[in-house]
Design a protein around this motif. Structure first.
Motif, PDB file in Angstrom:
ATOM      1  N   GLY A 150      38.817  25.057 -20.319  1.00 14.63           N
ATOM      2  CA  GLY A 150      39.228  25.941 -19.228  1.00 14.63           C
ATOM      3  C   GLY A 150      39.644  25.127 -18.010  1.00 14.63           C
ATOM      4  O   GLY A 150      40.724  24.590 -17.956  1.00 14.63           O
ATOM      5  N   GLY A 151      38.769  25.081 -17.009  1.00 17.70           N
ATOM      6  CA  GLY A 151      39.049  24.276 -15.832  1.00 17.70           C
ATOM      7  C   GLY A 151      39.543  25.089 -14.658  1.00 17.70           C
ATOM      8  O   GLY A 151      39.283  26.287 -14.550  1.00 17.70           O
ATOM      9  N   VAL A 154      42.927  28.177 -14.810  1.00 15.02           N
ATOM     10  CA  VAL A 154      42.963  29.188 -15.870  1.00 15.02           C
ATOM     11  C   VAL A 154      43.501  30.523 -15.367  1.00 15.02           C
ATOM     12  O   VAL A 154      44.292  31.193 -16.026  1.00 15.02           O
ATOM     13  N   SER A 347      30.251  33.902 -18.438  1.00 12.49           N
ATOM     14  CA  SER A 347      31.302  34.716 -17.817  1.00 12.49           C
ATOM     15  C   SER A 347      30.991  36.193 -17.976  1.00 12.49           C
ATOM     16  O   SER A 347      30.307  36.603 -18.914  1.00 12.49           O
ATOM     17  N   VAL A 350      35.368  40.169 -13.958  1.00 10.16           N
ATOM     18  CA  VAL A 350      35.437  39.768 -12.545  1.00 10.16           C
ATOM     19  C   VAL A 350      34.694  40.761 -11.647  1.00 10.16           C
ATOM     20  O   VAL A 350      33.915  40.375 -10.772  1.00 10.16           O
ATOM     21  N   HIS A 378      34.595  29.932 -10.989  1.00  8.59           N
ATOM     22  CA  HIS A 378      35.966  30.425 -11.002  1.00  8.59           C
ATOM     23  C   HIS A 378      35.942  31.948 -10.969  1.00  8.59           C
ATOM     24  O   HIS A 378      35.894  32.594 -12.011  1.00  8.59           O
ATOM     25  N   ASP A 381      38.324  34.087 -13.020  1.00 11.86           N
ATOM     26  CA  ASP A 381      38.076  34.127 -14.464  1.00 11.86           C
ATOM     27  C   ASP A 381      36.752  34.800 -14.786  1.00 11.86           C
ATOM     28  O   ASP A 381      36.367  34.865 -15.954  1.00 11.86           O
ATOM     29  N   ASN A 383      34.046  33.492 -14.367  1.00 10.61           N
ATOM     30  CA  ASN A 383      33.297  32.381 -14.968  1.00 10.61           C
ATOM     31  C   ASN A 383      32.514  31.661 -13.881  1.00 10.61           C
ATOM     32  O   ASN A 383      33.073  31.002 -13.029  1.00 10.61           O
ATOM     33  N   ALA A 423      31.129  30.198 -21.818  1.00 10.05           N
ATOM     34  CA  ALA A 423      32.434  30.575 -21.259  1.00 10.05           C
ATOM     35  C   ALA A 423      33.475  29.487 -21.443  1.00 10.05           C
ATOM     36  O   ALA A 423      34.532  29.722 -22.013  1.00 10.05           O
ATOM     37  N   GLU A 424      33.164  28.268 -20.974  1.00 15.28           N
ATOM     38  CA  GLU A 424      34.212  27.250 -21.097  1.00 15.28           C
ATOM     39  C   GLU A 424      33.754  25.944 -21.720  1.00 15.28           C
ATOM     40  O   GLU A 424      34.568  25.066 -21.956  1.00 15.28           O
TER      41      GLU A 424
END
Lengths: 471, 471
Positions: A150-151, A154, A347, A350, A378, A381, A383, A423-424
């Motif tokens: 991810g990062g 995303v 995650s 939202v 994030h 996301d 996340n 999540a990621e």
């Protein structure tokens, strides 16, 4: 060991590392949870044919394979399980950029290319490869895809999966599937590539990928905003996406606690606003256009923004933007200064983020009075890294002994929001137990069917992702 | 017929349509290639539990199932194969929007919702669901996902696959997999949803989906550009993506031949520019922002544009933009006025589009002198409808007799560009032969393994997508 000798002959000099011959770096593991697990050898083929030969020979010999990229994962996906009978198959020598096609907004890279090298190859033709995160100088694109990384970007550009057009994969029996198509539309059969992406090497070994590129970024506007509540962050995020013409690239939520850790413990981090707030949002808009006036658009959206928005500051220049980002990027390191912590990579939708933060916070404070919730991540996301730093008066070791219990309690709250407990960072060998505990049995059955269909002998990265069947 | 009686009792009134009871609309098929194939019954359950009960009972009885949405597909995916022993399972009564979450930019819709109803549900909360194409008032979202539909906005927003966050699916044995997660990041197991998307109901039956939304569009700029060559279209596309801040939503290439057909045969279509050009590009930029001045940005990009760009016209108002779009949308109908045509739904990498058009054009002109190449489509996706209209002096029937040969010759050229012979309309029962003829045997084997893993008895939409194994 005949089989390794035969492989050594086939793969050429330097391709086989035996125990005691300097394989330490392949056995390290960032969190130290799965480090130094012995293996029979580390194999380093130089190309896809070499990978195929290695897998074929391992299949004949019944040897388990642990594929490894940059070895930067946090869940033990690239480390062996106990037993010492597996080999590590390093993709690091498959490090060629095979093709760059600026007109098609695509490039083809071998699995062992570092993420930073892929980014650079795109930049050289005035294009952007948007996948970006802290380990980008060390991690490899094959690992990025195997874990569906991810990062930071995303929200705008998607996960590694969304950035992939085609794959080349070595299958469990050593055949090569050439799916390196550079097409935006292709409905000529089942979607095979997405099966291998995110499967952490348990269904096949990715040896190359054709990736999507985007126009290079020419303008950027960065702001930090103080907020009264996480609810205001959700509302502001929606407004910014719309008002900015969907140019929001990053939208990072930070609680006061992790921000304070960064200011206290991380290099070059200072209080960003005149007053302190319970929550902060770091926002970045980007565009490939000229004279897009992102700063003016950001100013207009923020000045007309809804209730709960406090002070904000739009960076006047790149140095100031870098100072905002230092706060965000300083958090993971700064947490260490404050004592041991339990990490959660979860995650939720939202809109459920504020509710989740409240509910999970209550649960962990109840289980461990004085625990310091260090929530950041994030928001676009859904996340959040819902990390828990030990109470000020507690011992590191005593706190870490509660890891499993605290994590499971957080995951239980995640599931009430129909969220994800991975999540990621993936499942690796850290979370198959949670897959078994929390996932719908129908979904687990589907996962096992796919594993059996593609790796019937169970030799590709055994013990990862898929929990053993209950009988 | 005991089994249908039992189902009728379970599913309630109106759920079972027997032959002779008004099932004609379920047996039509747009191209007439697979129309009026008899079936045992049409089943119309009202909810996911009813779909599950139907599939379970069919599994017990060994009855094949043809899932059907809006029945607008062009490749026979929703029509029975020969034999008359299957049932059609219509999803039309599963037509509820289950949830809309503007803050999470998502909604959940049942499979039988019309695409236009999904678009409207998004618009009601000031959001955009960007999937859009000619059949949007009739097609259903379940069918859109089963075929991974493309359409006009893929360039900016992706195919149906890219717009999907989660799915609910009835499996071959009648179990329900609930994968309706509304998450942007989830790496807690294999990517199951992408297996069902685009599989045309051969691996499971999609009953509901959680979909991505985007900010609603507030500004729009539309232009038509005359071009000396298809090469200039590729170059202009790259420049526009970058200069416009990646706001290009549509980029439709049209040859002079199809444009002339539209002017001659379609209602309200007029010559768009003072001079005639070999190629035209219809460009649309959109943004959710205010005062983004897309028209000014488009003007600047076009006026500074590279060699090969001729006249252009930017629409002054919505009426003029609609006139440009009438030309593009008039082509499929106008083609009929010019005589029988052979359709090809292919894709190649964007940069290879001009080379493909030349090479395929030479091949078909050689095979059928006087054939009129009618090439138009989505250049940003490398997806061109490379349609062939009969020579002016040839009989419709004589020309259509050459369908298979012409199509195969075009597909052979497509494969030399590593392209796709089924870009956005799927495989259905029209193209399994081409899957068998043109796809790598390794890929075919993978497809068969997945089919066996998820539908071992082969009862879900048999004869579609996956060609029979060669023994």
């Amino acid at each position: 060991m005949e089989f390794l000798d035969a492989l050594s002959q086939q793969l050429g000099p330097g391709a086989v590392i035996h125990p005691g011959e300097g394989m330490a770096s392949y056995l390290t593991e960032r969190r130290g949870l799965f480090a130094d697990r012995p293996v029979r050898a580390v194999l380093r083929p130089a190309d896809s044919a070499g990978v195929a030969a290695t897998v074929r020979m391992c299949a004949q010999q019944g040897v388990a394979i642990v594929p490894q990229g940059g070895n930067t994962g946090l869940c033990g996906g690239a480390a062996a399980t106990d037993g010492g009978e597996a080999i590590i198959l390093s993709l690091e020598r498959l490090n060629r950029i095979r093709a760059v096609d600026a007109d098609n907004f695509s490039l083809t890279a071998e699995a062992g290319c570092r993420l930073s090298a892929v980014q650079a190859a795109a930049a050289a033709v005035d294009r952007l490869f948007p996948l970006s995160y802290a380990a980008e100088g060390d991690c490899q694109i094959g690992g990025n895809l195997a874990t569906n990384a991810g990062g930071m970007n995303v929200l705008r550009y998607g996960n590694a999966r969304d950035l992939t057009l085609g794959l080349e994969v070595v299958l469990a029996d050593g055949r090569i599937w050439n799916g390196l198509r550079a097409l935006r539309k292709d409905n000529s059969g089942y979607d095979l590539k997405d099966l291998f992406i995110g499967a952490e090497g348990t269904l096949g070994i990715i040896t190359a990928a054709t990736l999507k590129l985007f126009p290079a970024i020419r303008e950027r506007a960065t702001a930090i905003v103080g907020l009264e509540s996480a609810e205001s962050a959700v509302a502001l995020f929606g407004i910014l996406r719309a008002e900015s013409g969907d140019t929001v690239t990053s939208c990072e939520l930070m609680g006061r606690q992790p921000l304070a850790f960064a200011i206290d413990y991380a290099e070059g981090c200072v209080e960003p606003l005149p007053a302190a707030y319970p929550w902060y949002l770091l926002i970045e808009l980007t565009s490939s256009g000229h004279e897009v006036q992102l700063g003016r658009r950001l100013e207009r959206a923020l000045s007309a923004a809804p209730a709960g928005i406090g002070d904000y500051r739009i960076a006047d220049n790149a140095d100031e933007a870098a100072a905002f980002w230092r706060l965000r990027n300083g958090i993971p390191g700064a947490q260490k200064g404050a004592g041991a912590s339990v990490k959660n990579d979860i995650s939720v939708p939202v809109a459920d983020m504020p509710g989740f933060i409240d509910a999970a916070g209550a649960v962990v404070r109840d289980a461990c009075p004085g625990v310091r919730v260090c929530a950041f991540g994030h928001i676009g996301d859904g996340n959040i890294h819902f990390n828990l730093t030990r109470p000020e008066t507690m011992d590191d070791a005593d706190f870490l002994a509660e890891w499993d219990e605290l994590t499971q309690q957080v995951h239980d709250v995640v599931m009430t929001y129909n969220g994800s407990f991975a999540a990621e960072h993936g499942v690796g060998q850290l979370k198959p137990g949670e897959v078994s505990r929390l996932k719908d049995p129908v979904e687990q059955d589907l996962m096992r069917r796919l594993k059996s269909a593609l790796d019937p002998a169970g030799r590709l990265n055994p013990g990862k992702v898929v929990p053993p069947a209950e009988d």
